[in-house]
Design a protein around this motif. Structure first.
Motif, mmCIF file in Angstrom:
data_model
loop_
_atom_site.group_PDB
_atom_site.id
_atom_site.type_symbol
_atom_site.label_atom_id
_atom_site.label_comp_id
_atom_site.label_asym_id
_atom_site.label_seq_id
_atom_site.Cartn_x
_atom_site.Cartn_y
_atom_site.Cartn_z
ATOM 1 N N ARG A 76 8.789 1.308 -2.000
ATOM 2 C CA ARG A 76 8.294 2.510 -1.422
ATOM 3 C C ARG A 76 9.056 3.891 -1.891
ATOM 4 O O ARG A 76 8.417 4.948 -1.935
ATOM 5 N N MET A 77 10.418 3.645 -2.096
ATOM 6 C CA MET A 77 11.009 4.769 -2.539
ATOM 7 C C MET A 77 10.528 5.308 -4.154
ATOM 8 O O MET A 77 10.481 6.287 -4.273
ATOM 9 N N GLU A 78 10.173 4.387 -4.705
ATOM 10 C CA GLU A 78 9.670 4.625 -6.119
ATOM 11 C C GLU A 78 8.220 5.307 -6.071
ATOM 12 O O GLU A 78 8.002 6.475 -6.552
ATOM 13 N N THR A 79 7.407 4.771 -5.239
ATOM 14 C CA THR A 79 5.899 5.339 -5.043
ATOM 15 C C THR A 79 6.400 6.983 -4.393
ATOM 16 O O THR A 79 5.700 7.865 -4.821
ATOM 17 N N ALA A 80 7.234 7.063 -3.663
ATOM 18 C CA ALA A 80 7.537 8.439 -2.960
ATOM 19 C C ALA A 80 8.415 9.336 -4.179
ATOM 20 O O ALA A 80 8.394 10.516 -3.682
ATOM 21 N N GLY A 81 8.818 8.827 -5.136
ATOM 22 C CA GLY A 81 9.482 9.658 -6.023
ATOM 23 C C GLY A 81 10.994 9.652 -5.945
ATOM 24 O O GLY A 81 11.797 10.538 -6.654
#
Length: 89
Positions: A76-81
């Motif tokens: 989720r954090m990677e998707t959010a950048g």
């Protein structure tokens, strides 16, 4: 006579109330940035850690959670950048 101490109910109440206050306040602070408390904890660990970052296993150990929880959190954090994964040679 037992060596165990009896914890007064008022002390337990105060600890739980304080934890609840910290949780509500952290949510208020993180929400405008689109962060959750666990995501903040990851960012805090990464900022304080080695420049090369941490493996997901290390993050799980530091956060005291199961590795599968860290996988979803990092997804989720990677998707959010917020984070970037990189292979560790």
């Amino acid at each position: 006579m037992s060596s165990e101490r009896v914890v007064p109910a008022r002390l337990i109440h105060d600890i739980v109330a304080t934890a609840d206050l910290f949780l509500r306040e952290s949510q208020r602070l993180f929400r405008p940035h689109g962060l959750t408390a666990p995501q903040f904890n990851v960012l805090n660990l990464l900022a304080a850690g080695p420049e090369a970052g941490h493996s997901q296993r290390e993050l799980a150990d530091l956060l005291v959670v199961d590795r599968s929880n860290v996988t979803g959190l990092i997804d989720r954090m990677e998707t959010a950048g917020w984070v970037r994964r990189a292979d560790d040679p």
